[in-house]
Motif scaffolding. Structure first.
Motif, PDB file in Angstrom:
ATOM      1  N   ILE A   1      51.415 -34.616 -12.162  1.00  0.00           N
ATOM      2  CA  ILE A   1      52.413 -35.535 -12.696  1.00  0.00           C
ATOM      3  C   ILE A   1      53.772 -34.857 -12.613  1.00  0.00           C
ATOM      4  CG2 ILE A   1      50.879 -36.861 -14.191  1.00  0.00           C
ATOM      5  CD1 ILE A   1      51.793 -35.117 -16.511  1.00  0.00           C
ATOM      6  N   PHE A   2      54.826 -35.580 -12.995  1.00  0.00           N
ATOM      7  CA  PHE A   2      56.191 -35.122 -12.770  1.00  0.00           C
ATOM      8  C   PHE A   2      56.947 -35.055 -14.083  1.00  0.00           C
ATOM      9  CE2 PHE A   2      60.644 -35.687 -11.434  1.00  0.00           C
ATOM     10  CZ  PHE A   2      60.725 -34.733 -10.431  1.00  0.00           C
ATOM     11  N   ALA A   3      57.645 -33.949 -14.321  1.00  0.00           N
ATOM     12  CA  ALA A   3      58.472 -33.796 -15.520  1.00  0.00           C
ATOM     13  C   ALA A   3      59.870 -34.347 -15.252  1.00  0.00           C
ATOM     14  CB  ALA A   3      58.553 -32.332 -15.923  1.00  0.00           C
ATOM     15  N   PHE A   4      60.289 -35.303 -16.069  1.00  0.00           N
ATOM     16  CA  PHE A   4      61.629 -35.883 -15.962  1.00  0.00           C
ATOM     17  C   PHE A   4      62.626 -35.163 -16.863  1.00  0.00           C
ATOM     18  CE2 PHE A   4      61.917 -40.531 -14.290  1.00  0.00           C
ATOM     19  CZ  PHE A   4      61.872 -40.051 -12.996  1.00  0.00           C
ATOM     20  N   GLY A   5      62.127 -34.371 -17.791  1.00  0.00           N
ATOM     21  CA  GLY A   5      62.988 -33.659 -18.729  1.00  0.00           C
ATOM     22  C   GLY A   5      62.139 -32.721 -19.553  1.00  0.00           C
ATOM     23  N   PRO A   6      62.733 -31.989 -20.492  1.00  0.00           N
ATOM     24  CA  PRO A   6      61.982 -31.022 -21.292  1.00  0.00           C
ATOM     25  C   PRO A   6      60.803 -31.630 -22.043  1.00  0.00           C
ATOM     26  CG  PRO A   6      64.330 -30.675 -21.556  1.00  0.00           C
ATOM     27  CD  PRO A   6      64.178 -31.953 -20.805  1.00  0.00           C
ATOM     28  N   ARG A   7      60.949 -32.899 -22.463  1.00  0.00           N
ATOM     29  CA  ARG A   7      59.871 -33.552 -23.206  1.00  0.00           C
ATOM     30  C   ARG A   7      59.614 -34.960 -22.678  1.00  0.00           C
ATOM     31  NH1 ARG A   7      58.578 -29.949 -26.849  1.00  0.00           N
ATOM     32  NH2 ARG A   7      56.860 -31.265 -27.562  1.00  0.00           N
ATOM     33  N   THR A   8      59.873 -35.154 -21.402  1.00  0.00           N
ATOM     34  CA  THR A   8      59.676 -36.466 -20.783  1.00  0.00           C
ATOM     35  C   THR A   8      58.893 -36.309 -19.486  1.00  0.00           C
ATOM     36  OG1 THR A   8      61.792 -37.219 -21.683  1.00  0.00           O
ATOM     37  CG2 THR A   8      60.824 -38.543 -19.939  1.00  0.00           C
ATOM     38  N   LEU A   9      57.927 -37.191 -19.277  1.00  0.00           N
ATOM     39  CA  LEU A   9      57.070 -37.152 -18.093  1.00  0.00           C
ATOM     40  C   LEU A   9      57.047 -38.514 -17.410  1.00  0.00           C
ATOM     41  CD1 LEU A   9      54.099 -35.283 -19.762  1.00  0.00           C
ATOM     42  CD2 LEU A   9      55.490 -34.341 -17.912  1.00  0.00           C
ATOM     43  N   ARG A  10      56.723 -38.481 -16.119  1.00  0.00           N
ATOM     44  CA  ARG A  10      56.541 -39.721 -15.367  1.00  0.00           C
ATOM     45  C   ARG A  10      55.201 -39.682 -14.648  1.00  0.00           C
ATOM     46  NH1 ARG A  10      59.890 -41.412 -10.016  1.00  0.00           N
ATOM     47  NH2 ARG A  10      58.536 -39.765  -9.205  1.00  0.00           N
ATOM     48  N   ALA A  11      54.501 -40.810 -14.650  1.00  0.00           N
ATOM     49  CA  ALA A  11      53.283 -40.989 -13.863  1.00  0.00           C
ATOM     50  C   ALA A  11      53.414 -42.292 -13.089  1.00  0.00           C
ATOM     51  CB  ALA A  11      52.051 -41.029 -14.758  1.00  0.00           C
ATOM     52  N   VAL A  12      53.037 -42.274 -11.810  1.00  0.00           N
ATOM     53  CA  VAL A  12      53.192 -43.439 -10.943  1.00  0.00           C
ATOM     54  C   VAL A  12      51.862 -43.726 -10.248  1.00  0.00           C
ATOM     55  CG1 VAL A  12      54.551 -44.503  -9.102  1.00  0.00           C
ATOM     56  CG2 VAL A  12      55.576 -42.716 -10.526  1.00  0.00           C
ATOM     57  N   THR A  13      51.378 -44.945 -10.383  1.00  0.00           N
ATOM     58  CA  THR A  13      50.148 -45.340  -9.705  1.00  0.00           C
ATOM     59  C   THR A  13      50.458 -45.885  -8.311  1.00  0.00           C
ATOM     60  OG1 THR A  13      50.262 -47.516 -10.760  1.00  0.00           O
ATOM     61  CG2 THR A  13      48.950 -45.827 -11.859  1.00  0.00           C
ATOM     62  N   HIS A  14      49.445 -45.833  -7.440  1.00  0.00           N
ATOM     63  CA  HIS A  14      49.657 -46.231  -6.046  1.00  0.00           C
ATOM     64  C   HIS A  14      48.314 -46.450  -5.363  1.00  0.00           C
ATOM     65  CE1 HIS A  14      48.669 -42.044  -5.092  1.00  0.00           C
ATOM     66  NE2 HIS A  14      49.534 -41.693  -6.039  1.00  0.00           N
ATOM     67  N   LEU A  15      48.342 -46.785  -4.087  1.00  0.00           N
ATOM     68  CA  LEU A  15      47.127 -47.186  -3.396  1.00  0.00           C
ATOM     69  C   LEU A  15      46.168 -46.034  -3.114  1.00  0.00           C
ATOM     70  CD1 LEU A  15      47.308 -46.420  -0.075  1.00  0.00           C
ATOM     71  CD2 LEU A  15      49.026 -48.209  -0.169  1.00  0.00           C
ATOM     72  N   ASP A  16      46.594 -44.794  -3.304  1.00  0.00           N
ATOM     73  CA  ASP A  16      45.726 -43.650  -3.051  1.00  0.00           C
ATOM     74  C   ASP A  16      44.996 -43.159  -4.294  1.00  0.00           C
ATOM     75  OD1 ASP A  16      46.321 -43.690  -0.404  1.00  0.00           O
ATOM     76  OD2 ASP A  16      47.299 -41.741  -0.317  1.00  0.00           O
ATOM     77  N   VAL A  17      45.110 -43.878  -5.412  1.00  0.00           N
ATOM     78  CA  VAL A  17      44.355 -43.519  -6.606  1.00  0.00           C
ATOM     79  C   VAL A  17      43.560 -44.736  -7.074  1.00  0.00           C
ATOM     80  CG1 VAL A  17      45.814 -41.627  -7.402  1.00  0.00           C
ATOM     81  CG2 VAL A  17      46.390 -43.958  -8.066  1.00  0.00           C
ATOM     82  N   THR A  18      42.320 -44.503  -7.472  1.00  0.00           N
ATOM     83  CA  THR A  18      41.445 -45.573  -7.920  1.00  0.00           C
ATOM     84  C   THR A  18      41.615 -45.818  -9.414  1.00  0.00           C
ATOM     85  OG1 THR A  18      39.625 -44.078  -8.468  1.00  0.00           O
ATOM     86  CG2 THR A  18      39.763 -44.867  -6.181  1.00  0.00           C
ATOM     87  N   ARG A  19      41.027 -46.905  -9.881  1.00  0.00           N
ATOM     88  CA  ARG A  19      41.071 -47.197 -11.316  1.00  0.00           C
ATOM     89  C   ARG A  19      40.335 -46.114 -12.101  1.00  0.00           C
ATOM     90  NH1 ARG A  19      42.760 -51.212 -14.389  1.00  0.00           N
ATOM     91  NH2 ARG A  19      41.729 -51.718 -16.360  1.00  0.00           N
ATOM     92  N   GLU A  20      39.225 -45.635 -11.554  1.00  0.00           N
ATOM     93  CA  GLU A  20      38.470 -44.583 -12.217  1.00  0.00           C
ATOM     94  C   GLU A  20      39.300 -43.306 -12.326  1.00  0.00           C
ATOM     95  OE1 GLU A  20      36.035 -47.762 -10.981  1.00  0.00           O
ATOM     96  OE2 GLU A  20      37.351 -46.507  -9.738  1.00  0.00           O
ATOM     97  N   GLN A  21      40.031 -42.976 -11.278  1.00  0.00           N
ATOM     98  CA  GLN A  21      40.885 -41.789 -11.318  1.00  0.00           C
ATOM     99  C   GLN A  21      42.012 -41.950 -12.327  1.00  0.00           C
ATOM    100  OE1 GLN A  21      41.746 -41.660  -7.071  1.00  0.00           O
ATOM    101  NE2 GLN A  21      40.668 -39.707  -6.901  1.00  0.00           N
ATOM    102  N   CYS A  22      42.552 -43.165 -12.436  1.00  0.00           N
ATOM    103  CA  CYS A  22      43.616 -43.395 -13.415  1.00  0.00           C
ATOM    104  C   CYS A  22      43.087 -43.266 -14.833  1.00  0.00           C
ATOM    105  CB  CYS A  22      44.249 -44.765 -13.180  1.00  0.00           C
ATOM    106  SG  CYS A  22      45.236 -44.858 -11.665  1.00  0.00           S
ATOM    107  N   ALA A  23      41.870 -43.754 -15.066  1.00  0.00           N
ATOM    108  CA  ALA A  23      41.258 -43.583 -16.389  1.00  0.00           C
ATOM    109  C   ALA A  23      41.058 -42.105 -16.691  1.00  0.00           C
ATOM    110  CB  ALA A  23      39.930 -44.334 -16.443  1.00  0.00           C
ATOM    111  N   ARG A  24      40.616 -41.346 -15.701  1.00  0.00           N
ATOM    112  CA  ARG A  24      40.432 -39.911 -15.885  1.00  0.00           C
ATOM    113  C   ARG A  24      41.771 -39.230 -16.148  1.00  0.00           C
ATOM    114  NH1 ARG A  24      38.519 -35.807 -18.212  1.00  0.00           N
ATOM    115  NH2 ARG A  24      38.500 -33.875 -17.012  1.00  0.00           N
TER     116      ARG A  24
END
Length: 350
Positions: free
Chosen positions: A315-338
């Motif tokens: 995942i990606f850090a946007f700031g000292p206490r902020t994160l970003r997560a982005v879903t896309h076609l290369d990740v499955t629903r099961e992987q997102c749940a994990r």
């Protein structure tokens, strides 16, 4: 496929996708020519199709979204002009100062959480021919808005803002890198979303999963001017049809499935919201981007990123206490749940 440090679940961005086997076949079979001379048939087909989709007279292929945004500024402004944008917009935060270096413009950031109103726009406008103020000559809207967590800018407000801009002889530009996501999430035609704007940019390399490329669309006169600035920026390509073929394939095969990315992002958001140490507003989980904060008693963002990587999640850090997560076609629903479970566990462990 289960996530491991060697084969991670990659939620850093929707730009990390790789061409599918079928997309690679389309690339290999692409008819090509020299695009600088206007002779690449696949690029020409893509440009015509995107122009039709967006309801504009013409479109122009460019190598990247940042270049598309920069060329739009060159077409619609002059050095020293003021451009009104949403707070924390891509143009200000994610283009390494290109707008100042290339177009010579300054920005006025207004609104909150990725959006602003027509009233806020009107209040921020600076008059032409003022003795000390730079003139406002452009309003730029980012839809969806990256740093606000993929939120959709309300179309009714867009129409009011653009109408107010026309009354003041101010140009309008839509940074629509993820406009495809807006169309799917809001069930609105792309042409309707693009209609209020003089120029519109869209990207092929994000949710659609192509390996590169963006387009600008607008009137024939503005696109003709954009051709020169593309060349000036080093963006005139040769056999670009291999990229255009990927874009055409993506438009055919990857548009409707964006709804899956939106549902997967919502799944992650709802699971993370169970933690009192994660600050996430479910109302902003509208498309495929999640931006969320960490409470004071949670690990900081770099620590979460490092621990997640150890468990096979990027995942990606946007700031000292902020994160970003982005879903896309290369990740499955099961992987997102994990992924959601991994983040929950890391934050709860402290």
């Amino acid at each position: 496929m289960a996530a491991t440090p060697d084969v991670p679940i990659d939620l850093r961005s929707d730009t990390v996708t790789r061409p599918t086997a079928a997309m690679r076949s389309a690339i290999a079979a692409a008819a090509v020519g020299d695009d600088q001379y206007g002779e690449d048939p696949t690029v020409n087909e893509l440009q015509a199709r995107v122009a039709r989709l967006l309801g504009k007279e013409a479109a122009l292929f460019l190598p990247s979204g940042t270049m598309a945004n920069q060329v739009a500024l060159r077409v619609l402004t002059r050095p020293g002009d003021d451009v009104i944008v949403s707070r924390e917009s891509h143009a200000v935060w994610h283009e390494t100062g290109a707008s100042a270096a290339n177009a010579g413009v300054q920005f006025s950031e207004i609104g909150e959480r990725g959006v602003f109103t027509a009233s806020e726009f009107a209040a921020a406008c600076k008059p032409r021919n003022h003795v000390i103020y730079p003139p406002t000559t452009l309003v730029e809207i980012e839809n969806t808005h990256n740093r606000a967590g993929g939120v959709i800018f309300p179309q009714a407000e867009i129409e009011r803002i653009c109408a107010a801009a026309r009354e003041r002889d101010i140009a309008t530009f839509l940074d629509g890198a993820r406009l495809w996501n807006v169309a799917i999430a809001s069930d609105r035609p792309l042409a309707e979303l693009a209609a209020p704007f003089d120029l519109v940019s869209v990207a092929l390399s994000k949710g659609l999963g192509a390996p590169g490329g963006s387009l600008l669309a607008g009137s024939k006169e503005r696109i003709e001017r954009a051709v020169r600035y593309r060349r000036m920026s080093g963006g005139a390509m040769r056999q670009a049809g291999i990229f255009a073929a990927a874009g055409l394939y993506a438009l055919d095969q990857h548009m409707k499935r964006l709804a899956e990315d939106h549902a997967n992002a919502r799944l992650i958001a709802e699971r993370m919201a169970r933690s009192q140490r994660i600050r996430i507003d479910l109302a902003t989980a509208q498309t495929n981007i999640l931006v969320f904060g960490l409470a004071a008693d949670a690990p900081d963002a770099p620590t979460v990123v490092a621990r997640a990587k150890e468990r096979g999640l990027l995942i990606f850090a946007f700031g000292p206490r902020t994160l970003r997560a982005v879903t896309h076609l290369d990740v499955t629903r099961e992987q997102c749940a994990r992924a959601a479970d991994i983040l929950f566990e890391i934050v709860e462990e402290g």
